[in-house]
Design a protein around this motif. Structure first.
Motif, PDB file in Angstrom:
ATOM      1  N   GLN A 112       0.821  -1.209   0.000  1.00 23.63           N
ATOM      2  CA  GLN A 112       0.000   0.000   0.000  1.00 23.63           C
ATOM      3  C   GLN A 112       0.850   1.252   0.000  1.00 23.63           C
ATOM      4  O   GLN A 112       0.560   2.232  -0.701  1.00 23.63           O
ATOM      5  CB  GLN A 112      -0.928   0.006   1.231  1.00 23.63           C
ATOM      6  N   GLU A 113       1.925   1.225   0.776  1.00 25.45           N
ATOM      7  CA  GLU A 113       2.819   2.382   0.865  1.00 25.45           C
ATOM      8  C   GLU A 113       3.440   2.693  -0.499  1.00 25.45           C
ATOM      9  O   GLU A 113       3.477   3.846  -0.945  1.00 25.45           O
ATOM     10  CB  GLU A 113       3.911   2.059   1.889  1.00 25.45           C
ATOM     11  N   LEU A 114       3.906   1.657  -1.183  1.00 25.89           N
ATOM     12  CA  LEU A 114       4.531   1.860  -2.499  1.00 25.89           C
ATOM     13  C   LEU A 114       3.494   2.208  -3.559  1.00 25.89           C
ATOM     14  O   LEU A 114       3.756   3.035  -4.450  1.00 25.89           O
ATOM     15  CB  LEU A 114       5.318   0.613  -2.901  1.00 25.89           C
ATOM     16  N   ALA A 115       2.311   1.609  -3.481  1.00 27.77           N
ATOM     17  CA  ALA A 115       1.239   1.933  -4.439  1.00 27.77           C
ATOM     18  C   ALA A 115       0.850   3.403  -4.323  1.00 27.77           C
ATOM     19  O   ALA A 115       0.708   4.104  -5.338  1.00 27.77           O
ATOM     20  CB  ALA A 115       0.033   1.036  -4.198  1.00 27.77           C
ATOM     21  N   ASP A 116       0.687   3.878  -3.094  1.00 30.27           N
ATOM     22  CA  ASP A 116       0.328   5.285  -2.886  1.00 30.27           C
ATOM     23  C   ASP A 116       1.443   6.208  -3.358  1.00 30.27           C
ATOM     24  O   ASP A 116       1.189   7.259  -3.963  1.00 30.27           O
ATOM     25  CB  ASP A 116       0.038   5.539  -1.401  1.00 30.27           C
ATOM     26  N   HIS A 117       2.670   5.814  -3.098  1.00 29.73           N
ATOM     27  CA  HIS A 117       3.839   6.607  -3.499  1.00 29.73           C
ATOM     28  C   HIS A 117       3.873   6.782  -5.023  1.00 29.73           C
ATOM     29  O   HIS A 117       4.049   7.890  -5.540  1.00 29.73           O
ATOM     30  CB  HIS A 117       5.107   5.905  -2.995  1.00 29.73           C
ATOM     31  N   VAL A 118       3.676   5.675  -5.758  1.00 24.17           N
ATOM     32  CA  VAL A 118       3.701   5.737  -7.225  1.00 24.17           C
ATOM     33  C   VAL A 118       2.492   6.509  -7.757  1.00 24.17           C
ATOM     34  O   VAL A 118       2.609   7.329  -8.674  1.00 24.17           O
ATOM     35  CB  VAL A 118       3.755   4.316  -7.828  1.00 24.17           C
ATOM     36  N   ALA A 119       1.312   6.259  -7.181  1.00 16.91           N
ATOM     37  CA  ALA A 119       0.089   6.933  -7.653  1.00 16.91           C
ATOM     38  C   ALA A 119       0.198   8.447  -7.513  1.00 16.91           C
ATOM     39  O   ALA A 119      -0.296   9.194  -8.360  1.00 16.91           O
ATOM     40  CB  ALA A 119      -1.125   6.413  -6.884  1.00 16.91           C
ATOM     41  N   ARG A 120       0.849   8.908  -6.443  1.00 21.78           N
ATOM     42  CA  ARG A 120       1.017  10.364  -6.245  1.00 21.78           C
ATOM     43  C   ARG A 120       1.962  10.950  -7.283  1.00 21.78           C
ATOM     44  O   ARG A 120       1.775  12.071  -7.741  1.00 21.78           O
ATOM     45  CB  ARG A 120       1.567  10.641  -4.836  1.00 21.78           C
ATOM     46  N   ARG A 121       3.008  10.194  -7.671  1.00 16.90           N
ATOM     47  CA  ARG A 121       4.028  10.733  -8.572  1.00 16.90           C
ATOM     48  C   ARG A 121       3.651  10.589 -10.049  1.00 16.90           C
ATOM     49  O   ARG A 121       4.020  11.424 -10.863  1.00 16.90           O
ATOM     50  CB  ARG A 121       5.374  10.033  -8.321  1.00 16.90           C
ATOM     51  N   LEU A 122       2.963   9.523 -10.374  1.00 15.83           N
ATOM     52  CA  LEU A 122       2.662   9.254 -11.783  1.00 15.83           C
ATOM     53  C   LEU A 122       1.163   9.343 -12.044  1.00 15.83           C
ATOM     54  O   LEU A 122       0.662  10.379 -12.447  1.00 15.83           O
ATOM     55  CB  LEU A 122       3.218   7.879 -12.184  1.00 15.83           C
TER      56      LEU A 122
END
Length: 492
Positions: free
Chosen positions: A451-461
């Motif tokens: 979840q942490e990595l999914a949110d991180h990528v979704a915010r950037r891309l």
């Protein structure tokens, strides 16, 4: 065509013939010495169709290849790490007349049936009787210079026949793009059995009349030493620059040495944006990237006088035509930094075909003569090329979108809990493919969650580019060039 190495016959235009040409550790040859030993060997090679070169990262390998080219004979570089089966295939396919090796090198049994010729680097022992003209200056543009075997991901390796024309035009185009001259001194620590280490790293400086200092084995200490001692350029692959980026905070001497360099070049795979930024912050220098492959040599580069935009491989080199195409082959005309297409190229930098493989050669080109690279990219509005990955392993079709693995990997590497990352796709009943992240955590005891990595990528891309699955690994599988071997991850 004129000589591939005018400095060997005419002397460097801006330096005497006693200028160092090649240095490997504590062994070196000036231009005059290289000319003597290479020409003595070339006279022994004249008339042979092809010769194999046991391509260790040693002075003898460079001399052997230069001698073959001076003799108008095609060289087949052999990777010393290749297994017996692969070597057997290459030798059967290319049928070399001889194998050239350094004295004392132990050769595997796969080479036992070949006549061996030891390469001397002693100018005093160069055969004074070996006189008369060499065919180098008379060889045709289309004559084979090298046969370089590509890694066989879908079968045995194929031998890409690289003509003299491709070497000359690529190196001259890079001289234009990089403002590369005989005054440059190149440092590199790459293997010599592929086009990056051999063509760019050895033949490039020799064509310019400059100098090469090969580290033998890459080390940040070696880079510091050579750049501090007057070297001007560094060629490396992303794993080398990653090690540099990791070492910089604790090594002020390395930062100072890199800040002195005229040009830092990375190639063979994408350099993560995070490493670009760390190096620039510590040194004030931008690493420039270029894009090429065995069959095409170099296609694009960031120019020395252009903007070193992290995440791009610059613009097409002089003489190279480049286009992006849809799955049906129709050209993409919009430079919108979003539309993904396969890169196709055309120009004098291309190979002439695969040895003994007319079927594969024909399939590699379109009907109108463009080479299908298999690499996927987008183009910025000003024409800069951004590679998003290989069509076979890095293009993920998810939820109706074409997604390049490369930009997701860059986003993941910006997360403080991620040390290394690779992205693949796997079948998904709903999405077609779902995005899978393979992560080496910075702290194995506390790895980042899905979840942490999914949110991180979704915010950037964008939300549709977020990973749905995350695997934690101790290390990522890589080949000799530092490229991540995604097929070994079990997907793609």
């Amino acid at each position: 065509m004129s000589s591939l190495f005018p400095a060997l016959t005419e002397g460097p235009t801006d330096a005497p013939t006693d200028r160092p040409a090649l240095r490997f550790g504590d062994r070196s040859l000036t231009y005059a010495e290289l000319g003597a030993v290479a020409d003595a060997l070339a006279h022994r090679l004249t008339g042979h169709g092809r010769v194999a070169v046991w391509a260790t990262a040693e002075l003898e390998t460079a001399v052997a290849v230069v001698a073959a080219l001076r003799a108008g004979v095609a060289a087949v570089p052999l990777n010393p790490k290749s297994g017996e089966k692969e070597l057997g295939h290459i030798l059967t396919d290319s049928a070399p007349a001889l194998v050239l090796a350094a004295p004392g090198d132990e050769l595997p049994t796969a080479l036992a049936g070949l006549t061996r010729l030891d390469v001397s680097i002693d100018p005093a022992a160069a055969d004074a009787a070996a006189t008369g003209p060499l065919p180098d200056t008379h060889a045709s543009d289309e004559d084979p210079a090298l046969v370089v075997y590509t890694s066989g991901t879908t079968g045995p390796p194929k031998g890409a026949v690289i003509p003299r024309r491709a070497i000359a035009t690529t190196l001259d185009a890079l001289a234009d793009a990089w403002q590369w001259t005989g005054a440059d001194v190149l440092v590199h620590g790459l293997p010599l059995f592929h086009v990056h280490g051999l063509v760019l790293g050895i033949l490039g400086p020799l064509r310019r009349g400059g100098s090469v200092r090969h580290l033998g084995r890459f080390s940040t200490d070696g880079v510091t030493r050579e750049l501090t001692d007057g070297a001007t350029m560094l060629f490396g692959v992303p794993t080398m620059y990653h090690r540099i980026a990791e070492t910089l905070p604790d090594e002020p001497a390395l930062a100072k040495a890199l800040s002195r360099a005229r040009l830092l070049v990375s190639g063979s795979a994408a350099l993560p944006v995070h490493d670009h930024e760390r190096i620039t912050t510590a040194t004030g220098q931008r690493v420039i990237e270029r894009y090429g492959m065995t069959e095409t040599l170099m296609n694009t580069s960031v120019r020395a006088d252009g903007e070193a935009r992290a995440g791009t491989v610059g613009v097409p080199l002089p003489g190279v035509e480049l286009r992006l195409v849809e799955d049906d082959g129709s050209p993409i005309t919009s430079y919108d930094a979003e539309t993904v297409g396969e890169i196709q190229v055309r120009g004098p930098n291309l190979f002439t075909g695969y040895l003994n493989r007319p079927d594969a050669s024909a399939a590699a080109f379109t009907a109108d003569g463009w080479f299908r690279t298999g690499d996927m990219a987008v183009r910025d509005p000003d024409g800069y090329v951004r590679i998003v990955g290989r069509k076979a392993t890095d293009l993920i079709k998810s939820g109706g979108y074409k997604i390049g693995a490369g930009e997701i990997e860059n986003a993941l590497l910006e997360h403080p809990g991620v040390r290394e990352a690779a992205v693949t796709g796997e079948p998904d009943a709903d999405l077609g493919e779902r995005i899978v992240a393979w992560v080496v955590p910075a702290d194995p005891q506390s790895p980042p969650t899905v979840q942490e990595l999914a949110d991180h990528v979704a915010r950037r891309l964008a939300p549709h580019k977020r990973p749905r699955v995350v695997h934690h690994l101790d290390t990522l599988p890589r080949n000799d060039m530092g490229k991540i071997m995604k097929r070994a991850l079990g997907h793609g």
